[in-house]
Design an enzyme around this catalytic site. Structure first.
Site, PDB file in Angstrom:
ATOM      1  N   GLY A 208      -4.816  -9.577  -6.479  1.00 10.21           N
ATOM      2  CA  GLY A 208      -3.575  -9.099  -7.115  1.00 10.21           C
ATOM      3  C   GLY A 208      -2.762 -10.056  -6.644  1.00 10.21           C
TER       4      GLY A 208
ATOM      5  N   HIS B 268      -2.814  -5.469  13.141  1.00  7.20           N
ATOM      6  CA  HIS B 268      -2.168  -5.127  11.792  1.00  7.20           C
ATOM      7  C   HIS B 268      -0.626  -5.819  11.605  1.00  7.20           C
ATOM      8  CE1 HIS B 268      -1.805  -1.886   8.437  1.00  7.20           C
ATOM      9  NE2 HIS B 268      -1.281  -2.925   8.026  1.00  7.20           N
TER      10      HIS B 268
ATOM     11  N   GLY C 272       0.852  -1.359  -0.090  1.00  2.39           N
ATOM     12  CA  GLY C 272       0.167   0.094   0.027  1.00  2.39           C
ATOM     13  C   GLY C 272       1.019   1.161  -0.122  1.00  2.39           C
TER      14      GLY C 272
ATOM     15  N   ARG D 239      -6.890  -2.821   4.419  1.00  2.56           N
ATOM     16  CA  ARG D 239      -6.795  -1.541   5.219  1.00  2.56           C
ATOM     17  C   ARG D 239      -7.999  -1.257   5.954  1.00  2.56           C
ATOM     18  NH1 ARG D 239      -1.953  -1.803   4.371  1.00  2.56           N
ATOM     19  NH2 ARG D 239      -0.517  -0.474   3.681  1.00  2.56           N
TER      20      ARG D 239
ATOM     21  N   ARG E 163     -10.673  -4.876  -9.806  1.00  2.00           N
ATOM     22  CA  ARG E 163     -10.915  -3.545 -10.232  1.00  2.00           C
ATOM     23  C   ARG E 163     -11.659  -3.961 -11.848  1.00  2.00           C
ATOM     24  NH1 ARG E 163      -7.008   1.432 -10.971  1.00  2.00           N
ATOM     25  NH2 ARG E 163      -6.074  -0.237 -12.135  1.00  2.00           N
TER      26      ARG E 163
ATOM     27  N   ARG F 232     -10.439 -10.295 -15.869  1.00  2.00           N
ATOM     28  CA  ARG F 232      -9.487 -10.676 -16.687  1.00  2.00           C
ATOM     29  C   ARG F 232      -9.587 -12.238 -16.437  1.00  2.00           C
ATOM     30  NH1 ARG F 232      -6.641  -8.849 -12.110  1.00  2.00           N
ATOM     31  NH2 ARG F 232      -5.250 -10.361 -10.907  1.00  2.00           N
TER      32      ARG F 232
ATOM     33  N   ASP G 266      -7.433  -7.669  10.404  1.00  2.00           N
ATOM     34  CA  ASP G 266      -6.036  -7.447  10.882  1.00  2.00           C
ATOM     35  C   ASP G 266      -5.969  -5.947  10.911  1.00  2.00           C
ATOM     36  OD1 ASP G 266      -3.353  -7.943  11.364  1.00  2.00           O
ATOM     37  OD2 ASP G 266      -2.925  -7.499   9.307  1.00  2.00           O
TER      38      ASP G 266
ATOM     39  N   GLY H 272       0.106  -8.602   9.246  1.00  2.00           N
ATOM     40  CA  GLY H 272      -0.050  -9.280   8.010  1.00  2.00           C
ATOM     41  C   GLY H 272       1.424  -9.208   7.412  1.00  2.00           C
TER      42      GLY H 272
END
Length: 313
Positions: free
Chosen positions: A146, A275, A72, A228, A169, A172, A251, A277
């Protein structure tokens, strides 16, 4: 030409750094190691918060590359407007895949099998046996497919799932099957037993898991957020948790860190990790390999990896 590189690791901890640059250690301390105006390549300190990350940017008038050690980039985005044009912002795609995927599986299995309740029982010397749901035969929806999403699916494969659905997004095809566009969420959410959020935090994903999103989840479903905190509407999630209709494993939270007294701490059916991860023993060797490769590319004027954006374009 001599380049100045700011690193959050001591240079002697990194193998394969190219000769030539002047390597300086800075990991968010109050004092800078040198004049920020001379920095050409800035590696952002890891997990030091947005204020620390962006503090030197306004003075980095010669910087050419800003490299994060996270996938991120939301913690540095507020400072990008302070940079001159042409600066490449690179993320750490690939560095956290294994660690985050491991934690995702940990949160899913712990929530379904009731591990938090077992720990509380052990603390009070109570034998809390019972019938618990398995991950086998469940349908999992990965929102944000992703590199990390793919790594999560890699680890889900042995668990005899009924189905894995993937959302990104845009649509595919992958070797494992189709990735659906985010517009398909209304049709996919009611079919999922476990919904994993692993999207970046952007204007488009902020509050994505709001009241309407959560209402479409099936009764008894588990929401797992390893992206997030801002991707989830905390107020809407609390309403669903307090009704007992869904569960959650988080998380990340909004706000973060979660302050004492916040109702999310004690909401029914929620498991919270702080948090964690990314920060595991797997982080350091992968981060160091990335930096060695990026700096060699930079010195040799080769294309950098993981370029997210270029300022002024």
């Amino acid at each position: 030409m001599t380049y100045e590189v700011w690193l959050p690791f001591h240079p002697d901890e990194l193998d394969g750094l190219p000769d030539g640059p002047n390597y300086l250690y800075w990991n968010g301390e109050q004092d800078y190691p040198a004049d920020p105006a001379d920095c050409s390549f800035y590696v952002v300190p890891y997990m030091k918060g947005g204020d620390v990350s962006v503090r030197p940017l306004a003075e980095m008038t010669s910087v050419q590359v800003v490299q994060t050690l996270s996938a991120g980039i939301d913690h540095v985005q507020p400072g990008l407007q302070l940079l001159p044009g042409g600066v490449q912002l690179c993320n750490a795609r690939g560095v956290h895949d294994a660690s985050t995927a491991e934690l995702t599986l940990t949160l899913i299995l712990s929530s379904l099998r009731g591990i938090p309740d077992f720990v509380r029982g052990q603390d009070s010397e109570e034998w809390r046996s019972g019938f618990r749901p398995a991950l086998a035969d469940k349908s999992v929806l990965i929102v944000g497919y992703g590199a990390v999403g793919s790594a999560i699916e890699d680890r889900l494969v042995p668990f005899e799932l009924a189905r894995v659905a993937r959302v990104a997004r845009s649509a595919r095809e992958t070797a494992r099957g189709p990735v659906h566009p985010i517009t398909a969420l209304p049709e996919l959410l009611p079919e999922a037993d476990v919904v994993v959020l692993i999207t970046p935090l952007t204007e488009q994903t902020k509050g994505l898991a709001g009241a309407e999103f959560l209402a479409r989840m099936k009764d008894g479903a588990l929401l797992v957020n390893v992206s997030r905190g801002g991707v989830v509407d905390t107020k809407a999630l609390l309403a669903e948790l307090e009704s007992g209709r869904i569960m959650a494993a988080l998380d990340v939270t909004d706000p973060e860190p979660l302050p004492p007294g916040h109702p999310l701490w004690h909401a029914p059916g929620v498991l919270i990790s702080p948090h964690v991860g990314g920060p595991t023993s797997a982080f350091f060797p992968r981060a160091k390999r990335l930096l060695g490769d990026q700096l060699n590319r930079f010195v040799n004027r080769e294309p950098l990896r993981n370029v997210v954006l270029t300022t002024g374009s």
